[in-house]
Write a protein that holds these residues in place. Sequence first.
Motif, PDB file in Angstrom:
ATOM      1  N   ARG A  40       0.812  -1.215   0.000  1.00  0.00           N
ATOM      2  CA  ARG A  40       0.000   0.000   0.000  1.00  0.00           C
ATOM      3  C   ARG A  40       0.849   1.271   0.000  1.00  0.00           C
ATOM      4  NH1 ARG A  40      -3.837   0.089   4.626  1.00  0.00           N
ATOM      5  NH2 ARG A  40      -1.980  -0.544   5.742  1.00  0.00           N
ATOM      6  N   TRP A  41       2.137   1.156   0.230  1.00  0.00           N
ATOM      7  CA  TRP A  41       3.035   2.298   0.149  1.00  0.00           C
ATOM      8  C   TRP A  41       3.393   2.536  -1.309  1.00  0.00           C
ATOM      9  CZ3 TRP A  41       5.848   5.107   4.035  1.00  0.00           C
ATOM     10  CH2 TRP A  41       5.462   4.810   5.341  1.00  0.00           C
ATOM     11  N   ASP A  42       3.735   3.768  -1.636  1.00  0.00           N
ATOM     12  CA  ASP A  42       4.191   4.101  -2.973  1.00  0.00           C
ATOM     13  C   ASP A  42       5.511   4.847  -2.838  1.00  0.00           C
ATOM     14  OD1 ASP A  42       4.026   4.280  -5.781  1.00  0.00           O
ATOM     15  OD2 ASP A  42       3.208   6.310  -5.642  1.00  0.00           O
ATOM     16  N   ALA A  43       6.397   4.642  -3.788  1.00  0.00           N
ATOM     17  CA  ALA A  43       7.682   5.336  -3.779  1.00  0.00           C
ATOM     18  C   ALA A  43       7.906   5.952  -5.151  1.00  0.00           C
ATOM     19  CB  ALA A  43       8.808   4.363  -3.437  1.00  0.00           C
ATOM     20  N   ASP A  44       8.367   7.183  -5.158  1.00  0.00           N
ATOM     21  CA  ASP A  44       8.612   7.889  -6.407  1.00  0.00           C
ATOM     22  C   ASP A  44       9.670   8.954  -6.141  1.00  0.00           C
ATOM     23  OD1 ASP A  44       8.358   8.596  -9.059  1.00  0.00           O
ATOM     24  OD2 ASP A  44       6.286   9.241  -8.905  1.00  0.00           O
ATOM     25  N   PHE A  45      10.005   9.713  -7.160  1.00  0.00           N
ATOM     26  CA  PHE A  45      10.898  10.843  -6.965  1.00  0.00           C
ATOM     27  C   PHE A  45      10.421  11.996  -7.833  1.00  0.00           C
ATOM     28  CE2 PHE A  45      12.896   8.340 -10.330  1.00  0.00           C
ATOM     29  CZ  PHE A  45      13.131   9.288 -11.307  1.00  0.00           C
ATOM     30  N   GLU A  46      10.839  13.175  -7.439  1.00  0.00           N
ATOM     31  CA  GLU A  46      10.540  14.389  -8.190  1.00  0.00           C
ATOM     32  C   GLU A  46      11.844  15.129  -8.409  1.00  0.00           C
ATOM     33  OE1 GLU A  46       7.726  16.579  -5.841  1.00  0.00           O
ATOM     34  OE2 GLU A  46       6.192  15.030  -6.036  1.00  0.00           O
ATOM     35  N   ILE A  47      11.922  15.820  -9.530  1.00  0.00           N
ATOM     36  CA  ILE A  47      13.077  16.655  -9.832  1.00  0.00           C
ATOM     37  C   ILE A  47      12.605  18.099  -9.751  1.00  0.00           C
ATOM     38  CG2 ILE A  47      14.833  17.225 -11.548  1.00  0.00           C
ATOM     39  CD1 ILE A  47      14.881  14.299 -10.325  1.00  0.00           C
ATOM     40  N   GLU A  48      13.315  18.894  -8.950  1.00  0.00           N
ATOM     41  CA  GLU A  48      12.914  20.280  -8.749  1.00  0.00           C
ATOM     42  C   GLU A  48      14.059  21.212  -9.105  1.00  0.00           C
ATOM     43  OE1 GLU A  48      11.737  20.455  -4.643  1.00  0.00           O
ATOM     44  OE2 GLU A  48       9.828  19.459  -5.058  1.00  0.00           O
ATOM     45  N   PRO A  49      13.746  22.311  -9.802  1.00  0.00           N
ATOM     46  CA  PRO A  49      14.792  23.302 -10.090  1.00  0.00           C
ATOM     47  C   PRO A  49      15.170  24.045  -8.816  1.00  0.00           C
ATOM     48  CG  PRO A  49      12.663  24.052 -10.909  1.00  0.00           C
ATOM     49  CD  PRO A  49      12.454  22.662 -10.379  1.00  0.00           C
ATOM     50  N   THR A  50      16.420  24.435  -8.722  1.00  0.00           N
ATOM     51  CA  THR A  50      16.887  25.157  -7.539  1.00  0.00           C
ATOM     52  C   THR A  50      16.746  26.666  -7.681  1.00  0.00           C
ATOM     53  OG1 THR A  50      19.148  25.269  -8.346  1.00  0.00           O
ATOM     54  CG2 THR A  50      18.564  23.359  -6.993  1.00  0.00           C
ATOM     55  N   GLY A  51      16.466  27.132  -8.905  1.00  0.00           N
ATOM     56  CA  GLY A  51      16.329  28.565  -9.135  1.00  0.00           C
ATOM     57  C   GLY A  51      17.550  29.193  -9.783  1.00  0.00           C
ATOM     58  N   ASP A  52      18.656  28.464  -9.798  1.00  0.00           N
ATOM     59  CA  ASP A  52      19.879  28.988 -10.410  1.00  0.00           C
ATOM     60  C   ASP A  52      20.319  28.133 -11.603  1.00  0.00           C
ATOM     61  OD1 ASP A  52      20.738  26.732  -9.093  1.00  0.00           O
ATOM     62  OD2 ASP A  52      22.329  27.721  -7.957  1.00  0.00           O
ATOM     63  N   GLY A  53      19.366  27.446 -12.223  1.00  0.00           N
ATOM     64  CA  GLY A  53      19.678  26.628 -13.385  1.00  0.00           C
ATOM     65  C   GLY A  53      20.106  25.211 -13.054  1.00  0.00           C
ATOM     66  N   ARG A  54      20.123  24.876 -11.789  1.00  0.00           N
ATOM     67  CA  ARG A  54      20.503  23.527 -11.368  1.00  0.00           C
ATOM     68  C   ARG A  54      19.262  22.803 -10.858  1.00  0.00           C
ATOM     69  NH1 ARG A  54      26.496  23.205  -9.799  1.00  0.00           N
ATOM     70  NH2 ARG A  54      25.698  21.238  -9.122  1.00  0.00           N
ATOM     71  N   PHE A  55      19.445  21.533 -10.487  1.00  0.00           N
ATOM     72  CA  PHE A  55      18.312  20.711 -10.069  1.00  0.00           C
ATOM     73  C   PHE A  55      18.682  19.879  -8.854  1.00  0.00           C
ATOM     74  CE2 PHE A  55      18.132  21.502 -14.545  1.00  0.00           C
ATOM     75  CZ  PHE A  55      16.820  21.826 -14.771  1.00  0.00           C
ATOM     76  N   HIS A  56      17.671  19.498  -8.077  1.00  0.00           N
ATOM     77  CA  HIS A  56      17.884  18.502  -7.036  1.00  0.00           C
ATOM     78  C   HIS A  56      16.746  17.485  -7.102  1.00  0.00           C
ATOM     79  CE1 HIS A  56      15.686  21.588  -4.537  1.00  0.00           C
ATOM     80  NE2 HIS A  56      14.991  20.526  -4.218  1.00  0.00           N
ATOM     81  N   ALA A  57      17.046  16.313  -6.569  1.00  0.00           N
ATOM     82  CA  ALA A  57      16.079  15.214  -6.566  1.00  0.00           C
ATOM     83  C   ALA A  57      15.443  15.112  -5.187  1.00  0.00           C
ATOM     84  CB  ALA A  57      16.780  13.903  -6.908  1.00  0.00           C
ATOM     85  N   VAL A  58      14.171  14.742  -5.180  1.00  0.00           N
ATOM     86  CA  VAL A  58      13.438  14.559  -3.937  1.00  0.00           C
ATOM     87  C   VAL A  58      12.806  13.176  -3.968  1.00  0.00           C
ATOM     88  CG1 VAL A  58      11.576  15.418  -2.463  1.00  0.00           C
ATOM     89  CG2 VAL A  58      12.913  17.031  -3.843  1.00  0.00           C
ATOM     90  N   LEU A  59      13.141  12.333  -2.980  1.00  0.00           N
ATOM     91  CA  LEU A  59      12.483  11.041  -2.848  1.00  0.00           C
ATOM     92  C   LEU A  59      11.149  11.264  -2.152  1.00  0.00           C
ATOM     93  CD1 LEU A  59      15.439   8.812  -1.610  1.00  0.00           C
ATOM     94  CD2 LEU A  59      14.672   9.211  -3.949  1.00  0.00           C
ATOM     95  N   VAL A  60      10.101  10.615  -2.650  1.00  0.00           N
ATOM     96  CA  VAL A  60       8.767  10.786  -2.087  1.00  0.00           C
ATOM     97  C   VAL A  60       8.211   9.402  -1.754  1.00  0.00           C
ATOM     98  CG1 VAL A  60       6.454  11.714  -2.432  1.00  0.00           C
ATOM     99  CG2 VAL A  60       8.414  12.833  -3.522  1.00  0.00           C
ATOM    100  N   LEU A  61       8.024   9.152  -0.465  1.00  0.00           N
ATOM    101  CA  LEU A  61       7.414   7.907   0.001  1.00  0.00           C
ATOM    102  C   LEU A  61       6.005   8.235   0.478  1.00  0.00           C
ATOM    103  CD1 LEU A  61      10.404   6.480   2.048  1.00  0.00           C
ATOM    104  CD2 LEU A  61       9.742   5.925  -0.295  1.00  0.00           C
ATOM    105  N   THR A  62       5.017   7.568  -0.108  1.00  0.00           N
ATOM    106  CA  THR A  62       3.624   7.840   0.227  1.00  0.00           C
ATOM    107  C   THR A  62       3.026   6.629   0.940  1.00  0.00           C
ATOM    108  OG1 THR A  62       3.476   9.232  -1.736  1.00  0.00           O
ATOM    109  CG2 THR A  62       1.404   8.579  -0.689  1.00  0.00           C
TER     110      THR A  62
END
Length: 64
Positions: free
Chosen positions: A4-26
């Motif tokens: 019943r758990w879900d796992a995914d990730f999101e990629i978010e811009p940092t605002g200066d042209g770079r990116f970071h990854a976010v793990l999302v456990l639901t």
Amino acid sequence: MDERWDADFEIEPTGDGRFHAVLVLTPPAEVGPPIRTVVPGEYDSALAAEWAAVDAFAAMSRGA
């Protein structure tokens, strides 16, 4: 983790042209809201951030 758990990730811009990854456990609704964890580091491309997220998931599955 049960099915019943879900796992995914999101990629978010940092605002200066770079990116970071976010793990999302639901978890199931009765457990609580999604758990978001930023993968350390900033990356020059969204693709590099995606690979960082995949590496983080692999490390979690190995128990590292």
